[in-house]
Design an enzyme around this catalytic site. Structure first.
Site, PDB file in Angstrom:
ATOM      1  N   CYS A 398       0.831  -1.193   0.000  1.00  0.00           N
ATOM      2  CA  CYS A 398       0.000   0.000   0.000  1.00  0.00           C
ATOM      3  C   CYS A 398       0.875   1.255   0.000  1.00  0.00           C
ATOM      4  CB  CYS A 398      -0.971  -0.038   1.182  1.00  0.00           C
ATOM      5  SG  CYS A 398      -2.357   1.106   1.007  1.00  0.00           S
ATOM      6  N   HIS A 525      -3.409  -5.253   0.111  1.00  0.00           N
ATOM      7  CA  HIS A 525      -2.843  -5.807   1.348  1.00  0.00           C
ATOM      8  C   HIS A 525      -2.875  -7.331   1.283  1.00  0.00           C
ATOM      9  CE1 HIS A 525      -2.592  -2.143   3.941  1.00  0.00           C
ATOM     10  NE2 HIS A 525      -3.470  -1.699   3.052  1.00  0.00           N
ATOM     11  N   GLU A 527      -1.476  -9.473   3.071  1.00  0.00           N
ATOM     12  CA  GLU A 527      -1.408 -10.139   4.379  1.00  0.00           C
ATOM     13  C   GLU A 527      -2.768 -10.571   4.897  1.00  0.00           C
ATOM     14  OE1 GLU A 527      -1.464  -5.625   5.414  1.00  0.00           O
ATOM     15  OE2 GLU A 527      -0.824  -6.943   3.800  1.00  0.00           O
TER      16      GLU A 527
END
Length: 600
Positions: A398, A525, A527
């Site tokens: 990001c 993102h 993750e």
């Protein structure tokens, strides 16, 4: 529908989230389908506008919901996809009730906490509990509900009352209350003290809720006489009192519950004994037993703004752990405060400056996570420059991707004032700009949120190979700014590759430096979708590159050696002790349990 309510007493940060997730894992291993709900008593509508220092990271769901980090635990443990409605807040409930009052739905009645707010809470739970979250069409068998905060908090009173009523609404055999409490050991005395738990249960009973099961947090297993004392004074059967002591890694928590036959206790309370199978936790057992087998370290620097609180980057840490496990490496995280890398710090605090650069220069890979605001941005840019010039594996997420673009424009295109309009409205070379559809007056829920398609347009890129040469991927987003489309052509001519774009082709999703061992930035993102047995491809790439094993991962013939497609059957997890970035014990991290990675 059966309901398991998890509450907490004595102190916060005991591990209600991990306990709730572990109960879900255990029930799922018994053949039941499980969903989860998290109740947060704060007045915010959602977690989106809260500082990470206040509440840890903001976890983003597929539908764009900005929710509490515990929902990330639920998704990772249970491998499910929750919705924004699975996170209930006081703000949402009151907003719902007031909207109904304005429409006239209460037919002129005086709107009160009881029954209108409490009914709204119960209706919300029943409505959300039947939403499938595991890819199946039918509702789940069990809904695990976690009540945030600590029993006795004034803001949770309406929820306590509602849940007391709810236990009667659903009837006996459909509601099980698990109370997580602390049994401390005073160093002077050296014995386990039950009084805090006794008072916590007394308070809970005084509020109209009676615990069926006690889950006692302690440093060591509860002694038999301690359990007998708790049973006597808390009016809970001895066989329904479980100890959740400190463990090397959180994968052991479901196994602790299984060994103490928690599934049988829950099944008796919920009348599930006739359909409950013996729990199948082979993968979890393997994971726990092999936790100490990782000895070869991989050192990753996390260069961020919120390094003083590791919960601010919880999903990032989890994704790094999943990837390091897949690569059979022991993860070592070095926290580098971004502002300490800046020139101003060299003048004001030279020791911090030297320490930060020493850490950065000693790592195998560098990760710059997302964030907001201009503090530490120049330090992140310097970290990206160091990684680019010294061929150090780099992953920017990001804002981390955006600062990599700014650094490239400054250093390679010689645009010294290149910047983001987030940090400098007057810059002559705006590499990063505010998205046209964004709101400049309202912060909550106005970003580009949720799962979006990223379409690969550079087929032989490292990122495309990491995603198994798929034509597109769906990843979760959370941002207001984007790469300036007007500068893309100029950046590409200078050597920056935009490996993936959105469906319009105008919004940049992934950047790469083709001539670098591993230099990737993602606007999304990754993750948030990483799982223990299915590491995020970009995180796997970073760890593999940092270990010198990227070619092995990119080679499809050896892909089965990693956990992208095969699941966690042969997974390793390191089980070393965890300390917070400042070297002190961090009891809140990962909800009170040791995470199984080493940071410093």
């Amino acid at each position: 529908m059966k309901y398991v309510l998890v509450t907490g007493g004595v102190v916060s940060g005991l591990g209600k989230g991990v306990t709730a997730s572990s109960i879900g894992v255990l029930l799922k291993a018994c053949g039941l389908r499980v969903t989860s709900i998290k109740i947060d008593p704060y007045l915010n509508t959602d977690a989106g506008t809260m500082s990470p220092f206040e509440h840890g990271e903001v976890f983003v769901l597929d539908d764009g919901g900005e929710v509490d980090l515990d929902l990330g635990n639920y998704e990772r443990f249970l491998d499910i996809k929750l919705t924004r409605d699975n996170n209930i807040t006081t703000g949402k409930i009151y907003q719902h009730v007031i909207a109904k009052e304005r429409k006239g739905d209460y037919l002129g009645k005086t709107v009160q906490v009881v029954p209108h707010v409490t009914d709204a809470i119960q209706d919300w739970i029943e409505r959300v509990a039947v939403i499938p979250v595991d890819g199946e069409e039918d509702p789940a068998d069990v809904c695990v509900i976690e009540l945030g905060g600590t029993i006795g908090d004034i803001e949770s009173a309406p929820f306590i009352e509602a849940l007391g009523q709810f236990s009667y609404r659903v009837g006996p055999g459909n509601f099980c209350l698990v109370h997580v409490s602390l049994v401390p050991v005073l160093n002077v005395v050296g014995e386990q003290k039950t009084k805090p738990t006794q008072h916590s249960v007394k308070g809970l009973r005084g509020l109209g809720l009676t615990p069926d099961i006690l889950a006692c947090r302690s440093t060591k297993p509860l002694e038999d006489n301690v359990k007998e004392k708790l049973a006597q004074f808390c009016h809970v059967p001895l066989e329904y009192i479980f100890t959740l002591y400190d463990v090397p890694n959180i994968w052991r928590i479901p196994l602790l519950l299984k060994d103490q036959k928690a599934h049988l206790a829950i099944s008796k309370v919920l009348n599930l004994a006739s359909i409950l199978n013996e729990p199948s936790l082979g993968e979890w057992t393997s994971r726990a037993e092999l936790c100490d087998n990782l000895h070869v370290p991989v050192r990753i620097a996390v260069v961020g703004k919120y390094t003083g609180l590791s919960d601010a980057y919880l999903s990032v840490l989890k994704a790094l752990l999943h990837a390091s496990v897949a690569c059979r490496k022991k993860l070592v995280v070095d926290w580098v405060p971004a502002c300490d890398l800046e020139k101003e710090t060299e003048k004001e605090n030279p020791d911090a400056y030297k320490a930060a650069w020493k850490l950065l220069k000693g790592v195998d890979g560098i990760l710059v996570p997302g964030g907001f605001g201009d503090r530490g941005v120049e330090g992140k840019i310097l970290a990206a420059k160091y990684a680019r010039e010294n061929k150090i594996p780099f992953l920017g997420i990001c804002l981390g991707m955006q600062i990599a673009v700014i650094e490239f424009a400054r250093s390679v295109l010689s645009l010294q004032d290149a910047n983001s309009t987030e940090f400098n409205h007057e810059t002559k070379h705006p590499c990063i700009i505010f998205m046209p559809e964004g709101s400049k007056t309202h912060m909550g829920g106005t970003m580009r949120l949720g799962s979006r398609k990223s379409i690969f347009n550079v087929k032989d890129s490292k990122s495309a190979k990491l995603y198994e040469n798929k034509s597109f991927v769906d990843e979760r987003h959370r941002h207001r700014y984007e790469v300036n489309p007007d500068m893309v052509e100029r950046l590409e001519k200078a050597g920056l590759s935009f490996a993936a774009k959105d469906e319009t082709g105008k919004r940049m999703e992934i950047i790469e430096l083709p001539n670098h061992p591993f230099f990737i930035g993602a606007q999304f993102h990754p993750e948030f979708k990483s799982r223990p047995g299915k590491a995020s491809p970009l995180f796997l790439g970073l760890i593999a590159a940092s270990c010198g094993e990227l070619d092995t991962v990119l080679n499809p013939a050896s892909a089965h050696q990693h956990s992208i497609s095969n699941g966690p059957t042969n997974i390793f997890i390191n089980g070393t002790s965890k300390k917070s970035p400042n070297g002190l014990a961090d009891v809140r991290y990962n909800n009170g349990y040791c995470n199984g990675l080493y940071t410093r």
